[in-house]
Design an enzyme around this catalytic site. Structure first.
Site, PDB file in Angstrom:
ATOM      1  N   ASP A 157       2.504  -4.587   8.137  1.00 18.84           N
ATOM      2  CA  ASP A 157       1.290  -3.792   7.973  1.00 18.84           C
ATOM      3  C   ASP A 157       0.143  -4.784   8.050  1.00 18.84           C
ATOM      4  OD1 ASP A 157      -0.960  -2.626   6.920  1.00 18.84           O
ATOM      5  OD2 ASP A 157       0.064  -1.652   5.243  1.00 18.84           O
ATOM      6  N   LYS A 206     -11.015  -0.990   9.679  1.00 20.80           N
ATOM      7  CA  LYS A 206     -11.081  -2.163   8.807  1.00 20.80           C
ATOM      8  C   LYS A 206     -11.627  -3.362   9.566  1.00 20.80           C
ATOM      9  CE  LYS A 206      -8.427  -0.336   5.327  1.00 20.80           C
ATOM     10  NZ  LYS A 206      -7.143  -0.343   4.673  1.00 20.80           N
ATOM     11  N   GLN A 220      -4.862  -5.105   6.565  1.00 24.45           N
ATOM     12  CA  GLN A 220      -5.749  -5.927   5.749  1.00 24.45           C
ATOM     13  C   GLN A 220      -5.869  -7.347   6.325  1.00 24.45           C
ATOM     14  OE1 GLN A 220      -8.462  -5.447   3.400  1.00 24.45           O
ATOM     15  NE2 GLN A 220      -6.947  -3.852   3.123  1.00 24.45           N
ATOM     16  N   CYS A 224      -4.519   2.378  -3.914  1.00 28.87           N
ATOM     17  CA  CYS A 224      -3.332   2.869  -3.204  1.00 28.87           C
ATOM     18  C   CYS A 224      -2.159   1.912  -3.366  1.00 28.87           C
ATOM     19  CB  CYS A 224      -3.587   3.100  -1.715  1.00 28.87           C
ATOM     20  SG  CYS A 224      -4.800   4.359  -1.389  1.00 28.87           S
ATOM     21  N   HIS A 250       0.881  -1.173   0.000  1.00 32.62           N
ATOM     22  CA  HIS A 250       0.000   0.000   0.000  1.00 32.62           C
ATOM     23  C   HIS A 250       0.924   1.230   0.000  1.00 32.62           C
ATOM     24  CE1 HIS A 250      -2.903   2.829   1.807  1.00 32.62           C
ATOM     25  NE2 HIS A 250      -3.855   1.966   1.498  1.00 32.62           N
TER      26      HIS A 250
END
Ligand SMILES: *Cc1c(COP(=O)(O)O)cnc(C)c1O
Length: 412
Positions: A206, A232, A209, A370, A129
């Site tokens: 990260d 999220k 997600q 993104c 991202h």
């Protein structure tokens, strides 16, 4: 198990009652919300926590001696502990409240600007991202460190052998997403972390997600930093956490100066507060943090393995149906992926498809998500992305497939 029995044991209709927004119509059609990878919807239980905060104990934390302030502080710190337990961090002060994933990554990148030297190397994956690319580029500009990219293959999987070639004693940091937002790929993070540690490089994952689908255990992963956003995973926007190993958080300098992050201040010298306050300058998103805790409770009540199993059924069902459409090209067919499908239909622009299905009440994402380098890799301007959550249904997928077919006819 057939989809009906799975759907029944999962009780999706009961779950859907927790989400008032799922009852609304869009352009005269019932809403079908398939943009969960951008932001998830909010259940009543989380809204109740927000209303309760503003109705009953809205006050600034860690400051007042009065009762409201004490209550708000207790609830905020309880939320931190809920989040600590969820990710299985060893210590509560290893959980830093942030405004989200982007903030968490910038905090760490900024901290490393005082650690890295010219000639050091940072590895990132090819499927990041933008929020996990730009801060590192800025860090490299500041320090003279070099950014290197772990490539991926056409299925959307990282090429592990290339990673092994790139990593060396010069590598100080490895940054990658646990799950790709553009492709849904679940990366082999455990072996990447082990390999990185063998050359004493730190790893930041990260988890934005991954967190809505996978319950990450930061101690089991032995990861150095893990960042997520609440929105999220059924929580509000503008809040998230950074998990960092205590030894790393002690080493990194504060990111922002201000109230709450100091021990003593004089014009000659300021000493900083201990963890986690050193990284939490100013009045935080108190209500957001508490609501994040409520969201974590909500999702755990349903159960992460139940969520993952159900979403996997949705993914398989939708993938098979989409593949029946002529001209369909799906990007990202990793062996292990979450319920995200990025696709294009030959000869059609993703934006046109997205606009037409919206007219039929269906929310999908179109564009580069993104992740422009991912789009460049596949030599496309963007994709249509449908991303599913545990409150979506097989029936909604049927509506989506019909809408795609209609849109295709209209555009040809
Ligand atoms: C959404 C997302 C981000 C950014 O999250 P913010 O809440 O906008 O900070 C970063 N990385 C991935 C993989 C994401 O899906």
């Amino acid at each position: 198990m057939s989809q009906q029995t799975q759907a029944k044991t999962f009780e999706v209709e009961k779950i859907r009652k927790d989400f008032p927004i799922l009852n609304r119509e869009v352009n005269g059609y019932p809403l079908v919300y398939f943009d969960n990878a951008a932001t998830a919807q909010t259940p009543k239980q989380v809204m109740d926590a927000i209303v309760d905060y503003y109705s009953n104990y809205n006050a600034n934390i860690h400051r007042g001696v009065h009762s409201l302030s004490q209550e708000a502080t207790d609830k905020y710190e309880e939320a931190r502990i809920k989040i600590q337990k969820h990710f299985n961090a060893e210590k509560a002060h290893e959980i830093i409240f942030t405004s989200g994933t982007t903030h968490g990554i910038n905090l760490v990148a900024n901290g490393f600007s005082s650690i890295l030297k010219e000639g050091d190397e940072i590895l990132v994956s090819a499927m990041e991202h933008h929020s996990n690319i730009v801060p590192w580029q800025m860090l490299c500009e500041k320090t003279g460190a070099k950014l290197k990219v772990i490539p991926m293959d056409l299925k959307g999987e990282l090429i592990y052998a290339e990673f092994e070639k790139l990593i060396s004693s010069k590598t100080k940091l490895v940054f990658l997403n646990h799950v790709s937002n553009a492709l849904g790929t679940v990366n082999p993070v455990k072996s990447i972390i082990e390999k990185a540690h063998s050359v004493d490089a730190a790893v930041l994952l990260d988890g934005a997600q991954a967190a809505p689908h996978i319950k990450a255990d930061v101690q089991e992963l032995d990861v150095d930093f893990y960042v997520v956003s609440a929105h999220k995973m059924c929580g509000p926007t503008g809040v998230g956490v950074l998990y960092g190993k205590e030894e790393w958080l002690e080493k990194l300098p504060p990111y922002q100066g201000g109230g709450e992050m100091i021990a003593t201040v004089s014009f000659e010298k300021t000493t900083y507060a201990g963890l986690p306050h050193k990284f939490e300058a100013g009045t935080p998103n108190i209500c957001g943090g508490i609501a994040f805790g409520a969201a974590i409770d909500y999702m755990n009540e349903i159960g992460f393995s139940e969520i993952a199993a159900y979403e996997h059924e949705l993914l398989e069902y939708a993938t098979a149906k989409l593949k029946e459409i002529e001209g369909m090209k799906i990007y990202g067919e990793a062996a292990e992926k979450t319920a995200v499908i990025s696709f294009n239909i030959e000869g059609l622009h993703p934006y046109d498809i997205g606009t037409l299905v919206d007219k039929m009440g269906i929310a999908v994402r179109t564009g580069h998500h993104c992740a422009q380098p991912v789009m460049d890799f596949f030599k496309i301007p963007g994709t249509v992305r449908a991303s599913f959550s545990f409150y979506n249904t097989f029936h909604e997928i049927d509506l989506f497939i019909e809408a795609i077919k209609k849109a295709k006819m209209m555009l040809k």
